[in-house]
Design an enzyme around this catalytic site. Structure first.
Site, PDB file in Angstrom:
ATOM      1  CB  ALA A  75      38.067  42.370  33.561  1.00  0.00           C
ATOM      2  N   GLY A  85      41.177  42.231  38.167  1.00  0.00           N
ATOM      3  CA  GLY A  85      41.987  42.975  37.357  1.00  0.00           C
ATOM      4  C   GLY A  85      42.442  44.219  37.663  1.00  0.00           C
ATOM      5  CD  GLU A 118      44.657  39.684  37.700  1.00  0.00           C
ATOM      6  OE1 GLU A 118      45.258  38.547  37.718  1.00  0.00           O
ATOM      7  OE2 GLU A 118      43.852  39.897  37.118  1.00  0.00           O
ATOM      8  CD  GLU A 166      40.069  37.737  39.534  1.00  0.00           C
ATOM      9  OE1 GLU A 166      40.147  37.393  40.719  1.00  0.00           O
ATOM     10  OE2 GLU A 166      40.850  38.662  38.964  1.00  0.00           O
TER      11      GLU A 166
HETATM   12  N1  DAK Z   1      32.604  44.929  35.869  1.00  0.00           N
HETATM   13  C1  DAK Z   1      31.456  45.665  35.626  1.00  0.00           C
HETATM   14  N2  DAK Z   1      30.641  46.476  36.231  1.00  0.00           N
HETATM   15  C2  DAK Z   1      31.063  46.564  37.670  1.00  0.00           C
HETATM   16  C3  DAK Z   1      32.070  45.889  38.116  1.00  0.00           C
HETATM   17  C4  DAK Z   1      33.070  45.123  37.323  1.00  0.00           C
HETATM   18  N3  DAK Z   1      34.026  44.383  37.581  1.00  0.00           N
HETATM   19  N4  DAK Z   1      32.246  46.178  39.445  1.00  0.00           N
HETATM   20  C5  DAK Z   1      31.159  47.043  39.707  1.00  0.00           C
HETATM   21  N5  DAK Z   1      30.593  47.051  38.770  1.00  0.00           N
HETATM   22  C6  DAK Z   1      29.397  48.109  38.567  1.00  0.00           C
HETATM   23  C7  DAK Z   1      28.018  47.331  39.264  1.00  0.00           C
HETATM   24  O1  DAK Z   1      27.528  46.560  38.445  1.00  0.00           O
HETATM   25  C8  DAK Z   1      27.383  48.675  39.572  1.00  0.00           C
HETATM   26  O2  DAK Z   1      26.673  49.028  38.302  1.00  0.00           O
HETATM   27  P1  DAK Z   1      25.037  49.410  38.420  1.00  0.00           P
HETATM   28  O3  DAK Z   1      24.488  48.400  39.120  1.00  0.00           O
HETATM   29  O4  DAK Z   1      25.096  50.610  39.114  1.00  0.00           O
HETATM   30  O5  DAK Z   1      24.704  49.593  36.833  1.00  0.00           O
HETATM   31  C9  DAK Z   1      28.200  49.700  39.650  1.00  0.00           C
HETATM   32  O6  DAK Z   1      29.560  49.210  39.272  1.00  0.00           O
HETATM   33  C10 DAK Z   1      28.532  49.979  41.105  1.00  0.00           C
HETATM   34  O7  DAK Z   1      28.834  48.666  41.686  1.00  0.00           O
HETATM   35  P2  DAK Z   1      27.894  48.183  43.289  1.00  0.00           P
HETATM   36  O8  DAK Z   1      26.605  48.822  43.140  1.00  0.00           O
HETATM   37  O9  DAK Z   1      28.063  46.669  43.104  1.00  0.00           O
HETATM   38  O10 DAK Z   1      28.802  48.804  44.402  1.00  0.00           O
HETATM   39  P3  DAK Z   1      29.124  48.067  45.896  1.00  0.00           P
HETATM   40  O11 DAK Z   1      29.632  49.357  46.596  1.00  0.00           O
HETATM   41  O12 DAK Z   1      27.756  47.635  46.284  1.00  0.00           O
HETATM   42  O13 DAK Z   1      29.914  46.991  45.748  1.00  0.00           O
HETATM   43  C11 DAK Z   1      31.977  45.662  44.805  1.00  0.00           C
HETATM   44  C12 DAK Z   1      31.361  47.200  45.233  1.00  0.00           C
HETATM   45  C13 DAK Z   1      33.379  46.189  44.417  1.00  0.00           C
HETATM   46  C14 DAK Z   1      32.084  45.088  46.209  1.00  0.00           C
HETATM   47  C15 DAK Z   1      31.053  45.237  43.765  1.00  0.00           C
HETATM   48  O14 DAK Z   1      30.843  46.081  42.818  1.00  0.00           O
HETATM   49  C16 DAK Z   1      31.635  43.993  43.114  1.00  0.00           C
HETATM   50  O15 DAK Z   1      31.717  43.067  43.651  1.00  0.00           O
HETATM   51  N6  DAK Z   1      32.443  44.216  41.715  1.00  0.00           N
HETATM   52  C17 DAK Z   1      32.778  43.081  41.078  1.00  0.00           C
HETATM   53  C18 DAK Z   1      34.299  42.704  41.510  1.00  0.00           C
HETATM   54  C19 DAK Z   1      34.634  41.649  40.714  1.00  0.00           C
HETATM   55  O16 DAK Z   1      34.325  40.526  40.776  1.00  0.00           O
HETATM   56  N7  DAK Z   1      35.772  42.096  39.892  1.00  0.00           N
HETATM   57  C20 DAK Z   1      36.774  40.924  39.390  1.00  0.00           C
HETATM   58  C21 DAK Z   1      35.972  40.757  38.052  1.00  0.00           C
HETATM   59  S1  DAK Z   1      36.885  39.632  36.896  1.00  0.00           S
HETATM   60  C22 DAK Z   1      42.318  39.710  31.556  1.00  0.00           C
HETATM   61  C23 DAK Z   1      42.987  40.313  32.586  1.00  0.00           C
HETATM   62  C24 DAK Z   1      42.240  40.697  33.677  1.00  0.00           C
HETATM   63  C25 DAK Z   1      40.974  40.095  33.952  1.00  0.00           C
HETATM   64  C26 DAK Z   1      40.372  39.396  32.946  1.00  0.00           C
HETATM   65  C27 DAK Z   1      40.975  39.484  31.648  1.00  0.00           C
HETATM   66  N8  DAK Z   1      42.975  39.394  30.566  1.00  0.00           N
HETATM   67  C28 DAK Z   1      44.205  39.868  30.163  1.00  0.00           C
HETATM   68  C29 DAK Z   1      42.401  38.630  29.259  1.00  0.00           C
HETATM   69  C30 DAK Z   1      40.510  40.467  35.103  1.00  0.00           C
HETATM   70  C31 DAK Z   1      39.219  39.917  35.531  1.00  0.00           C
HETATM   71  C32 DAK Z   1      38.556  40.390  36.564  1.00  0.00           C
HETATM   72  O17 DAK Z   1      38.550  41.400  37.216  1.00  0.00           O
END
Ligand code: DAK
Length: 252
Positions: A62, A105, A108, A128
């Site tokens: 997400a 997500g 998921e 998460e």
């Molecule tokens: N959201 C927003 N931006 C994101 C992102 C995300 N999930 N993942 C990556 N980006 C952005 C980064 O901020 C970066 O932006 P800039 O700095 O260039 O502006 C760009 O994408 C490139 O990412 P990185 O520079 O970080 O790239 P790397 O290769 O260094 O790292 C990475 C890749 C995938 C390891 C890293 O980006 C990372 O850890 N990303 C976050 C992964 C994460 O935590 N995902 C879980 C998010 S929480 C719901 C249903 C589902 C959900 C929620 C509610 N409902 C039905 C209500 C789900 C929740 C989630 O998924």
């Protein structure tokens, strides 16, 4: 537009397209995705749907930017779950072709599909916990069905991703193919299924899902997920990600 679609040989290809943020699932993207999938489900020229991203990411979860400042009440008001429910109601087979990251997500969403085909270098995880929350769309309910309780626990509590090979061994992914061939493999599988009798296919899908997902309680997961948006650790975890620094969790 965050989604690109094409149709050929009775197979619809739906591509997530926000490459600058690794296809993070914004509210707008999820709305578009649910609409496109619902349209294809009704389209008599389509029998199977393939969902994919690009080489770097299926989806990295997400959109953290959109969630960082949300309260539980705001999360309820957004009613994001409605889009996820619409995707789970699709009657035609959904095949996910996953290259790169399928996280949070993103994983998921892949699990909301019926079959996952993965590229060799794909990574699957529920990170998460590292940003102060927990999975909200099936990571605590459907993942344990696929990989077993212990492995799901390890993935959800550490946030550490697994490889495509490990995902295949565990039963999360049905086949792993060399990088670059993942989408072709998924499309070939889709065409094979598209040649089968559509009513029998849809009824078989419905029956398998009913058995495989019996007892899954997404509503319970949603309540816990939503509640965490009242915590300081949620604020800290998401702020730390956006500020590119390690988080300091306090248990408040
Ligand atoms: N959201 C927003 N931006 C994101 C992102 C995300 N999930 N993942 C990556 N980006 C952005 C980064 O901020 C970066 O932006 P800039 O700095 O260039 O502006 C760009 O994408 C490139 O990412 P990185 O520079 O970080 O790239 P790397 O290769 O260094 O790292 C990475 C890749 C995938 C390891 C890293 O980006 C990372 O850890 N990303 C976050 C992964 C994460 O935590 N995902 C879980 C998010 S929480 C719901 C249903 C589902 C959900 C929620 C509610 N409902 C039905 C209500 C789900 C929740 C989630 O998924």
């Amino acid at each position: 537009v965050n989604i690109e679609t094409t149709v050929s040989d009775q197979v619809a290809l739906v591509r997530l397209h926000r490459p600058e943020v690794l296809n993070a699932l914004s509210l707008a993207l999820m709305e578009e995705l649910a609409d496109r999938l619902t349209d294809f489900d009704r389209d008599p020229d389509v029998r199977v749907i393939v969902l994919t991203g690009d080489e770097r990411a299926f989806a990295a979860g997400a959109d953290i930017k959109e969630m960082a400042d949300a309260t539980p009440v705001e999360m309820i008001r957004r009613d994001q779950f409605a889009r996820w429910d619409a995707i789970r109601r699709v009657k035609k087979p959904l095949i996910a072709a996953v290259s790169g990251y399928a996280l949070g997500g993103g994983l998921e969403l892949a699990m909301a599909c019926d079959i996952i085909v993965a590229a060799e270098s794909a990574r699957f995880g529920q990170p998460e916990i590292k940003i102060g929350v927990m999975p909200g769309a099936g990571g605590t309910q459907i993942l344990p069905r696929l990989v077993g309780m212990g492995k799901a626990m390890e993935m959800v509590l550490t946030g550490r991703p697994i490889s495509a090979r490990e995902a295949e061994r565990l039963g999360l992914v049905t086949r792993v193919v060399p990088d670059g061939l993942c989408l072709d493999e998924a499309l070939a599988l889709a065409r094979e299924i598209a040649a089968m009798p559509p009513l029998a296919v849809q009824h078989a899908k419905e029956a398998i899902r009913r058995s495989a997902l019996a007892g899954v309680d997404l509503a319970f997961e949603r309540k816990n997920f939503t509640l965490l948006f009242g915590s300081e650790d949620q604020r800290e975890g998401m702020a730390a990600f956006l500020e590119k620094r390690p988080p300091r969790f306090t248990g408040r």
